[in-house]
Design an enzyme around this catalytic site. Sequence first.
Site, mmCIF file in Angstrom:
data_model
loop_
_atom_site.group_PDB
_atom_site.id
_atom_site.type_symbol
_atom_site.label_atom_id
_atom_site.label_comp_id
_atom_site.label_asym_id
_atom_site.label_seq_id
_atom_site.Cartn_x
_atom_site.Cartn_y
_atom_site.Cartn_z
ATOM 1 N N LYS A 16 0.868 -1.192 0.000
ATOM 2 C CA LYS A 16 0.000 0.000 0.000
ATOM 3 C C LYS A 16 0.891 1.223 0.000
ATOM 4 O O LYS A 16 2.025 1.187 0.496
ATOM 5 C CB LYS A 16 -0.888 0.017 1.247
HETATM 6 P P1 NAD Z 1 -12.792 8.478 -2.423
HETATM 7 O O1 NAD Z 1 -11.749 9.472 -2.162
HETATM 8 O O2 NAD Z 1 -13.294 8.288 -3.812
HETATM 9 O O3 NAD Z 1 -14.069 8.736 -1.519
HETATM 10 C C1 NAD Z 1 -14.033 8.927 -0.133
HETATM 11 C C2 NAD Z 1 -15.297 9.685 0.234
HETATM 12 O O4 NAD Z 1 -15.378 9.781 1.638
HETATM 13 C C3 NAD Z 1 -15.309 11.107 -0.328
HETATM 14 O O5 NAD Z 1 -16.569 11.372 -0.901
HETATM 15 C C4 NAD Z 1 -15.042 11.953 0.902
HETATM 16 O O6 NAD Z 1 -15.609 13.252 0.808
HETATM 17 C C5 NAD Z 1 -15.689 11.124 1.988
HETATM 18 N N1 NAD Z 1 -15.154 11.414 3.312
HETATM 19 C C6 NAD Z 1 -13.903 11.780 3.665
HETATM 20 N N2 NAD Z 1 -13.818 12.000 4.988
HETATM 21 C C7 NAD Z 1 -15.044 11.749 5.488
HETATM 22 C C8 NAD Z 1 -15.597 11.796 6.790
HETATM 23 N N3 NAD Z 1 -14.857 12.131 7.828
HETATM 24 N N4 NAD Z 1 -16.891 11.467 6.937
HETATM 25 C C9 NAD Z 1 -17.653 11.115 5.888
HETATM 26 N N5 NAD Z 1 -17.184 11.075 4.629
HETATM 27 C C10 NAD Z 1 -15.900 11.375 4.431
HETATM 28 O O7 NAD Z 1 -12.218 7.094 -1.819
HETATM 29 P P2 NAD Z 1 -12.641 5.619 -2.200
HETATM 30 O O8 NAD Z 1 -11.724 5.142 -3.258
HETATM 31 O O9 NAD Z 1 -14.113 5.530 -2.380
HETATM 32 O O10 NAD Z 1 -12.200 4.849 -0.859
HETATM 33 C C11 NAD Z 1 -13.017 4.796 0.289
HETATM 34 C C12 NAD Z 1 -12.595 3.623 1.158
HETATM 35 O O11 NAD Z 1 -12.645 2.419 0.388
HETATM 36 C C13 NAD Z 1 -11.164 3.686 1.697
HETATM 37 O O12 NAD Z 1 -11.125 3.078 2.959
HETATM 38 C C14 NAD Z 1 -10.384 2.854 0.721
HETATM 39 O O13 NAD Z 1 -9.189 2.321 1.271
HETATM 40 C C15 NAD Z 1 -11.391 1.771 0.415
HETATM 41 N N6 NAD Z 1 -11.158 1.056 -0.841
HETATM 42 C C16 NAD Z 1 -11.149 1.706 -2.029
HETATM 43 C C17 NAD Z 1 -10.949 0.963 -3.202
HETATM 44 C C18 NAD Z 1 -11.009 1.595 -4.569
HETATM 45 O O14 NAD Z 1 -11.001 0.843 -5.553
HETATM 46 N N7 NAD Z 1 -11.096 2.894 -4.717
HETATM 47 C C19 NAD Z 1 -10.733 -0.408 -3.133
HETATM 48 C C20 NAD Z 1 -10.762 -1.032 -1.895
HETATM 49 C C21 NAD Z 1 -10.980 -0.292 -0.758
#
Ligand code: NAD
Length: 476
Positions: A107
Amino acid sequence: MSTIKEPSFRESVDLMFNRAVALMDLPPGLEEKIRVCNATYTVRFGVRLRGEIKTFTGYRSVHSEHMEPVKGGIRFAMGVNQDEVEALAALMTYKCALVEAPFGGSKGGLRIDPRQYDEHELERITRRFAYELAKRDLIHPSQNVPAPDMGTGEREMAWMADQYARMNTTDINARACVTGKPLNAGGIAGRVEATGRGVQYALQEFFREPLDIQKAGLSGSLDGKRVIVQGLGNVGYHAAKFLSEEDGCKIIGVIERDGALFSPDGIDVDAVQQWLAKNGGVSGFPDATYTENGAAILEEDCDILIPAALEGVINLGNADNIKAPLIIEAANGPITAGADNILRKKGTVIIPDMYANAGGVTVSYFEWVKNLSHIRFGRMQRRQEEARHQLVVDELEQISAALGGQYKLTDGFKQKYLRGAGELELVRSGLDDTMRIAYQSMRDVWHSRDDVEDLRTAAYLVSIEKVAASYRAKGL
Ligand code: NAD
């Protein structure tokens, strides 16, 4: 509020790991080898921006190299630190093993608030970070393959892939150095939606199992279930959209950075997403009640809670108040080890992160294979499949005519049956298959062993066993 100290994210992952290995019969040396993070590289680099040099700190952590390349996203956020990337890298190891993606865990992260920079500045910062990582083989098609995470997406992956290609001009597999790229830069259909789609497939599989539904104190199907989602980013948006549009779920709460929206009648996910993109927050959205204290909505009554933003949001401070009987961890590490104990005792069913959000790495795996094979999925078979289906339809129509024409194939059936599978259909099929098989592998352990109380421990047992087998086979 409890006075017990909340463990850090990495300590939480270790505690959950320890709980699982206590039920296994691994040699202590091997247990330790699997648990520890192999290496974390920290880089500080300067970029000249707005007339001054700004220094950025980035990390790339490699948890386990029992399979190579290692794989895991790159996060752009102010909260990025070594503890966090190491916890996330460990989860990647277990996640890849659980869904049988042939990678070790890694990561990365850059401590930055991407919203403070324009596109041109972000490109320079991202390229420089990619250069620092590629120089040390921490971006490499056969060594270490990053992907998007919080704060990054297709655009950043395209910059990183291009940076790697510029540094490795004769590498025919250069495009396989990162996944999550846009389609026109070597990406794959269905990658953007993949993690959210995986959350949907995970819930569909859960709701195919009456015993599991009953364990969560629920009944029936996904249709009509009341859902609260935290984080309407890539993962949360797609999960909420598919569950509401295709499975009949009602999204009653959306929690974002600036507060939350609540409406018992259901919220239009696309409308909120457009509002969020335009206004930078959910406040002011007209068709739901806005609350500034977003975290309070985590505690609202609902059927399914989907934390899809940050780690540690369900912790010792609020676990007692969480009412959802079923939580699916779309984010990584949203429930701390302490909260996990409290929820388990209450009987809350938790579909754990290492399984629930594995859709991203699964489709990343397909993208990597596509890049290495240099051909789009479905290109060879699609028309041949259509021709064979046409033969069946022609034959059936002849039989129908011979029987007097009263039995006819419907146009809807013909349209669906005649269409050969393109890349998107194949990717979704591969993802659905992966999520179903991985769920069943966890579930078998959950239901067959009296000492396994929950799906998370079951998931750890399945994945640690696979990692251990791989180390044993290597002769370690
Ligand atoms: P992203 O940046 O696209 O979205 C995150 C969202 O959360 C944003 O809309 C942001 O405004 C919101 N956010 C941030 N702080 C916040 C808070 N305190 N309260 C409420 N909302 C808040 O990120 P993502 O890619 O959707 O990732 C989200 C989670 O999923 C992370 O934990 C990431 O590790 C996990 N994840 C993502 C992927 C992927 O393919 N993108 C894959 C596996 C896991």
